[in-house]
Design a protein around this motif. Structure first.
Motif, short mmCIF file in Angstrom:
data_model
loop_
_atom_site.label_atom_id
_atom_site.label_comp_id
_atom_site.label_asym_id
_atom_site.label_seq_id
_atom_site.Cartn_x
_atom_site.Cartn_y
_atom_site.Cartn_z
N THR A 81 0.84 -1.20 0.00
CA THR A 81 0.00 0.00 0.00
C THR A 81 0.87 1.24 0.00
O THR A 81 1.96 1.26 0.58
N PHE A 100 -2.90 4.83 2.39
CA PHE A 100 -3.74 3.97 1.56
C PHE A 100 -4.42 4.75 0.44
O PHE A 100 -5.63 4.73 0.25
N TYR A 157 -6.89 -5.05 5.70
CA TYR A 157 -7.24 -3.75 6.25
C TYR A 157 -8.74 -3.49 6.20
O TYR A 157 -9.25 -2.59 6.88
#
Length: 381
Positions: free
Chosen positions: A259, A263, A301
């Motif tokens: 990432t 993000f 996530y």
């Protein structure tokens, strides 16, 4: 088309020859005759197959279909890599496209002469050269005879797909029936039974078996098995999520996804497809399956976002441009700043994250192209 094969040799009468005739009640081995009727005079087909056991007349039929000159027997130079030997008069992009189309996607292999390649690599290199140079009529003898059946089936499928994208007619001579479904030929002549089959217009005689793969989320310990087949020598990605595709428990493909800070989006790297599976179309399907997971939040996530992917492989770049689920976002012809890369690597080494060799990456010619995965919705739109 009427095929008549009539071979004659001396009728030997030595002691051993006479004893064989007596033991097995065989009058002579001097004559071989074969008659076949092939309805292939029209131009409305692309790939045909003559199949049957060894010694049943396949090569003799192949020599009569288009004439002896149509037998595909390429001569390879001893002092040139395959990337130079294939279609020297065509543009560069034709060669990587042909090599990738038949599943010879290992870049280091392109830089080796034909004489040092394995049997499987030679099989695919011959097919790549046939696709790139593309004569209007060609006959390939001993098709898939010298390679293991896994490579034979995937290679047969890859060749047939690539050949049908252009013009010309190809006849494949094989003693293996297990490649028929993968070739999906327009017609088949079986020398064992003397039967001829031809598909109806718009159809094929065989249906290729589907290739279903299992997608696994794993860790970086899987990378060493794939690393030798990646065109860059790089360490495993730090803090990335790793994915592996398997078919019947066999490792097929690898991908790592990291990432960007905050993000903003995910970044996919280290895409590798094992050599024996290259050309089957699994690589792109696997890449898109992983990117779709991240687009819909199927990651550790639980966050949704796009995925960025970079590659310099011409064949993969062309495939991504054709797919509406992807959009191209960059096309750098030169690598990153070498001094900046060197400083970054030195900084990471000082933190104990990695060893520092004193060199940096960048400053070289490298046609890296970037693509962003938009997803299934974009494809529908």
């Amino acid at each position: 088309m009427k095929i008549e094969v009539d071979h004659t040799c001396s009728d030997f009468n030595s002691y051993r020859a006479a004893r064989v005739k007596s033991l097995f009640n065989c009058e002579s081995g001097a004559n071989f005759r074969l008659s076949a009727e092939l309805a292939i005079d029209d131009p409305d087909w692309r790939v045909g197959v003559v199949v049957g056991p060894s010694g049943s007349g396949k090569t003799s039929i192949g020599r009569q279909v288009f004439g002896p000159r149509a037998m595909w027997q390429p001569r390879w130079p001893k002092d040139a890599p395959v990337v130079d030997a294939i279609a020297p008069g065509e543009s560069f992009d034709v060669v990587p496209a042909a090599l990738s189309a038949v599943g010879l996607g290992s870049v280091p292999t392109w830089l080796r002469p034909y004489g040092v390649l394995s049997n499987g690599e030679r099989f695919r290199a011959d097919l790549a050269r046939l696709i790139a140079e593309r004569p209007q009529r060609a006959v390939v003898d001993e098709f898939s005879s010298v390679v293991d059946r896994q490579i034979a089936q995937i290679g047969a499928m890859a060749f047939a797909k690539a050949w049908r994208r252009g013009t010309g007619q190809a006849v494949l001579l094989s003693c293996h029936y297990d490649v028929l479904d993968w070739i999906e030929p327009d017609w088949i002549f079986d020398t064992a039974t003397g039967t001829f089959e031809r598909a109806q217009a718009g159809r094929r005689l065989r249906r290729r078996p589907p290739i279903a793969f299992d997608l696994w989320e794993t860790d970086r310990h899987e990378w060493p098995a794939f690393e030798p087949h990646h065109y860059l020598k790089l360490p495993s990605m730090i803090a990335a999520t790793y994915y592996v595709a398997t078919v019947a428990g066999q490792r097929v493909a690898h991908l790592a996804v990291g990432t960007r800070p905050g993000f903003v989006e995910a970044r996919a790297c280290r895409l590798v497809v094992m050599p024996e599976w290259q050309g089957a179309g699994i690589g792109l399907r696997f890449l898109q399956a992983v990117c779709e997971r991240w687009r819909t939040g199927g990651n550790r996530y639980g966050l949704k976002g796009p995925t960025l992917f970079h590659t310099s492989h011409p064949g993969l770049c062309a495939a991504l441009r054709r797919d509406p689920r992807w959009t191209q976002v960059s096309g750098n012809l030169v690598g990153d700043n070498r001094a900046k890369s060197k400083a970054t690597l030195a900084k990471s080494a000082a933190k104990g994250c990695m060893a520092f060799t004193g060199a940096g990456y960048g400053g070289h010619f490298r046609a890296v192209q970037g693509f962003r995965y938009l997803g299934e919705g974009a494809a529908c739109a």
